[in-house]
Design a protein around this motif. Sequence first.
Motif, mmCIF file in Angstrom:
data_model
loop_
_atom_site.group_PDB
_atom_site.id
_atom_site.type_symbol
_atom_site.label_atom_id
_atom_site.label_comp_id
_atom_site.label_asym_id
_atom_site.label_seq_id
_atom_site.Cartn_x
_atom_site.Cartn_y
_atom_site.Cartn_z
ATOM 1 N N PHE A 208 -19.398 -29.933 -57.159
ATOM 2 C CA PHE A 208 -18.536 -29.155 -56.271
ATOM 3 C C PHE A 208 -18.917 -29.382 -54.809
ATOM 4 O O PHE A 208 -18.046 -29.618 -53.958
ATOM 5 N N TYR A 209 -20.206 -29.319 -54.504
ATOM 6 C CA TYR A 209 -20.644 -29.525 -53.119
ATOM 7 C C TYR A 209 -20.207 -30.898 -52.604
ATOM 8 O O TYR A 209 -19.707 -31.035 -51.480
ATOM 9 N N SER A 210 -20.417 -31.936 -53.428
ATOM 10 C CA SER A 210 -20.162 -33.305 -52.967
ATOM 11 C C SER A 210 -18.679 -33.630 -52.865
ATOM 12 O O SER A 210 -18.312 -34.638 -52.259
ATOM 13 N N ALA A 211 -17.822 -32.778 -53.441
ATOM 14 C CA ALA A 211 -16.379 -33.049 -53.408
ATOM 15 C C ALA A 211 -15.660 -32.307 -52.289
ATOM 16 O O ALA A 211 -14.424 -32.374 -52.209
ATOM 17 N N CYS A 263 -28.495 -33.362 -52.275
ATOM 18 C CA CYS A 263 -27.072 -33.673 -52.139
ATOM 19 C C CYS A 263 -26.825 -35.177 -52.047
ATOM 20 O O CYS A 263 -25.845 -35.692 -52.599
ATOM 21 N N LEU A 264 -27.701 -35.902 -51.358
ATOM 22 C CA LEU A 264 -27.534 -37.347 -51.235
ATOM 23 C C LEU A 264 -27.811 -38.065 -52.555
ATOM 24 O O LEU A 264 -27.243 -39.130 -52.828
ATOM 25 N N ASP A 265 -28.663 -37.492 -53.372
ATOM 26 C CA ASP A 265 -29.073 -38.158 -54.600
ATOM 27 C C ASP A 265 -28.024 -38.041 -55.704
ATOM 28 O O ASP A 265 -28.052 -38.812 -56.669
ATOM 29 N N TYR A 266 -27.100 -37.116 -55.543
ATOM 30 C CA TYR A 266 -26.109 -36.905 -56.600
ATOM 31 C C TYR A 266 -25.072 -38.027 -56.597
ATOM 32 O O TYR A 266 -24.543 -38.404 -55.554
ATOM 33 N N THR A 267 -24.803 -38.543 -57.790
ATOM 34 C CA THR A 267 -23.771 -39.565 -57.964
ATOM 35 C C THR A 267 -22.692 -39.021 -58.882
ATOM 36 O O THR A 267 -22.995 -38.644 -60.024
ATOM 37 N N PRO A 268 -21.448 -38.935 -58.424
ATOM 38 C CA PRO A 268 -20.366 -38.443 -59.290
ATOM 39 C C PRO A 268 -20.249 -39.279 -60.561
ATOM 40 O O PRO A 268 -20.586 -40.467 -60.561
ATOM 41 N N PRO A 269 -19.797 -38.668 -61.656
ATOM 42 C CA PRO A 269 -19.738 -39.401 -62.944
ATOM 43 C C PRO A 269 -18.977 -40.709 -62.866
ATOM 44 O O PRO A 269 -19.413 -41.717 -63.424
ATOM 45 N N GLN A 270 -17.853 -40.740 -62.143
ATOM 46 C CA GLN A 270 -17.061 -41.968 -62.093
ATOM 47 C C GLN A 270 -17.801 -43.063 -61.336
ATOM 48 O O GLN A 270 -17.733 -44.241 -61.694
ATOM 49 N N ALA A 271 -18.568 -42.685 -60.296
ATOM 50 C CA ALA A 271 -19.348 -43.677 -59.555
ATOM 51 C C ALA A 271 -20.570 -44.108 -60.340
ATOM 52 O O ALA A 271 -20.992 -45.264 -60.281
ATOM 53 N N GLN A 298 -21.422 -52.353 -44.944
ATOM 54 C CA GLN A 298 -21.223 -50.916 -45.075
ATOM 55 C C GLN A 298 -20.445 -50.636 -46.354
ATOM 56 O O GLN A 298 -19.485 -51.318 -46.681
ATOM 57 N N LYS A 299 -20.883 -49.626 -47.107
ATOM 58 C CA LYS A 299 -20.266 -49.325 -48.390
ATOM 59 C C LYS A 299 -18.953 -48.589 -48.221
ATOM 60 O O LYS A 299 -18.711 -47.937 -47.214
ATOM 61 N N GLU A 300 -18.122 -48.696 -49.268
ATOM 62 C CA GLU A 300 -16.901 -47.913 -49.308
ATOM 63 C C GLU A 300 -17.238 -46.484 -49.699
ATOM 64 O O GLU A 300 -18.385 -46.145 -49.958
ATOM 65 N N SER A 301 -16.232 -45.627 -49.737
ATOM 66 C CA SER A 301 -16.453 -44.232 -50.081
ATOM 67 C C SER A 301 -17.155 -44.112 -51.434
ATOM 68 O O SER A 301 -16.777 -44.762 -52.401
ATOM 69 N N SER A 302 -18.189 -43.276 -51.471
ATOM 70 C CA SER A 302 -19.010 -43.145 -52.669
ATOM 71 C C SER A 302 -18.546 -42.044 -53.591
ATOM 72 O O SER A 302 -19.039 -41.924 -54.714
ATOM 73 N N GLY A 303 -17.628 -41.199 -53.139
ATOM 74 C CA GLY A 303 -17.258 -40.028 -53.914
ATOM 75 C C GLY A 303 -18.156 -38.848 -53.652
ATOM 76 O O GLY A 303 -17.934 -37.755 -54.184
ATOM 77 N N ASN A 304 -19.184 -39.052 -52.830
ATOM 78 C CA ASN A 304 -20.101 -37.990 -52.437
ATOM 79 C C ASN A 304 -19.933 -37.758 -50.937
ATOM 80 O O ASN A 304 -20.266 -38.632 -50.124
ATOM 81 N N ALA A 305 -19.431 -36.583 -50.553
ATOM 82 C CA ALA A 305 -19.124 -36.322 -49.141
ATOM 83 C C ALA A 305 -20.370 -36.359 -48.271
ATOM 84 O O ALA A 305 -20.284 -36.688 -47.081
ATOM 85 N N PHE A 306 -21.534 -36.049 -48.822
ATOM 86 C CA PHE A 306 -22.768 -36.051 -48.030
ATOM 87 C C PHE A 306 -23.189 -37.477 -47.693
ATOM 88 O O PHE A 306 -23.658 -37.747 -46.577
ATOM 89 N N ARG A 307 -23.041 -38.395 -48.635
ATOM 90 C CA ARG A 307 -23.348 -39.797 -48.349
ATOM 91 C C ARG A 307 -22.395 -40.358 -47.303
ATOM 92 O O ARG A 307 -22.815 -41.077 -46.387
ATOM 93 N N ASP A 308 -21.131 -40.033 -47.446
ATOM 94 C CA ASP A 308 -20.149 -40.522 -46.479
ATOM 95 C C ASP A 308 -20.435 -39.965 -45.086
ATOM 96 O O ASP A 308 -20.281 -40.671 -44.080
#
Length: 563
Positions: A208-211, A263-271, A298-308
């Motif tokens: 929830f936080y990362s989305a 928060c940075l360490d979390y990877t969404p299931p799809q990623a 530079q990476k594309e969107s990771s699905g984690n708002a904190f990484r972006d």
Amino acid sequence: MGGETSKLSPAVVGAFTKMAKQDVPEDKFWTGLINSVLPMASIPADAVRKVVKDQPVNVARLARACVGRIHQAACVQGAMSVQERTIVLNCSSMLTSLLPVLFEGESEHGLVESVFWKGVMPGAAAEDQPMPLAEPLMSCILCLFMRPGIGVDAPGCPADAMLKDSIVGKAYDKPRTQLLKLMLVTCSQTLYVTPDEYKKRDNRWLRFYSAQPPQLIVPIVRSWLATIFSYDPVGMGIPYSSTVVTDTQEDVVDSTLHALIACLDYTPPQAAGAEKASPPAAGAVATQQVLDTVKTEQKESSGNAFRDALRMANAEADLAFMFRGMSRLLNNPNQASSTYFVGSIKEVGCTQELLIVLWKLIDENKDFLAYILRACDVNEIVVPVLVAMFEARKDPSKIGLIHISTFVMLLLSGERNFCVNLNAAFIRRSVKDLPQFTGNNADLVYIVYHRLITEGPPQLESLYDCFLTTMSNISPYIKTFSLPAASRAASLFELFANKNRLLKNDNMPRYLVFLLEIFNNAIQYQYEGNPHLTYQVLRRKKVFAELTDIAQDPAAAIASLSL
């Protein structure tokens, strides 16, 4: 959770005693408990467990009352009053004490699932309207981080504001620390599940936080980065000042580091499914697998708002601000231990967390990596990283620190500018058991890695591949190796070329290849400046002859081992 010095008031103690003994449906009781204007300490875990065991419905009522009060405060516009802030922090403190107890016994009572995610009270009728608490609670926490009067000084944070302009005043250190602790607690349910459940179940709190949308997360991440990298434990440099004045900033920096890392360490299931790679060889960390996790572009969107959001901190002023802060904090432990007056400089205890953030910055923010290699003296962070590895070699609790430091060094060693910068003269430091030598920072790399291989615990054997790869990567660019560094490289070659080791361990031939590359690179590209290394190679003539015999007749060499 929590280490507040304030004590629980008799009224709160009496309230929890009553909650454990009887069902308390009266709204007046809960309103009076959560609206206390006196600062409240953390609730003892045993008191919470007793209520959970004897009167679980009261736990649900307390959780609903606290979340409702926090939601009410978060929805009000304008700066928060001191009285309102105290009430919100008291509710946060109670939830911080309540949630870990609920997490640890979730398999028995299921209160987290039913109360926080489904919104169903224990024993409720089927027609009762469900009121889930988890998502409203997390939304309120994020909103309060940017709420004037509790999380920031003034409303609004311009998108183009520099990190140095996002620093929050010290008056809000304690409120922000409490909010960060509550956020960390909500993310900690993973700690209370079995390994099998961990592999199968996603962390819904972190999901929830990362989305959340960027317009909410970006200001929060920027304020966190400003908090971390603006921290100066030395301050004005007055000796023993930390023993006279309470440093509230250290607590908020520690909590901020932990929240940011989680928060940075979390990877969404799809990623996570897209990033799965083949496992490394047994007993070893695959060097290429480590490097494959870090791309140069530079990476594309990771699905984690904190990484972006971390990638968006790419203005040159922001990059310089983060590098200076990282250098200041990583050098602090050695600075504090090297003074004439013992204990006169405050020493921070978050070195391992800082190294993880450094890895995340290098991994996610390619502008940061390019900037420190182009415009900064990267030795300002490399030397303290190596010193931290050296001091942690005999401490089993710091194996993780050595791992993350190794990966940082491995990544940096693939950059030419980094390798060239290691030719800078090493400035002597007061480090216990570190031999005194006159040379460059590359010599320090070789000396530290030699000690880690020869004196480190067996758990470090999986990192030998990374150690030797780093040593090999930098070898073509080093103009002169000192005698201590050269002798240690040669002694490692002798160690791995031992017949008993070489023929019984499948990894030894690969290690020898790395060391031969070091010798070849130094002699081929930097022959004139490396007489010490050349001499050490010539002294090992007998070792080379034994290797030749093994290569010519491996069957005889294997047979000799059984004699």
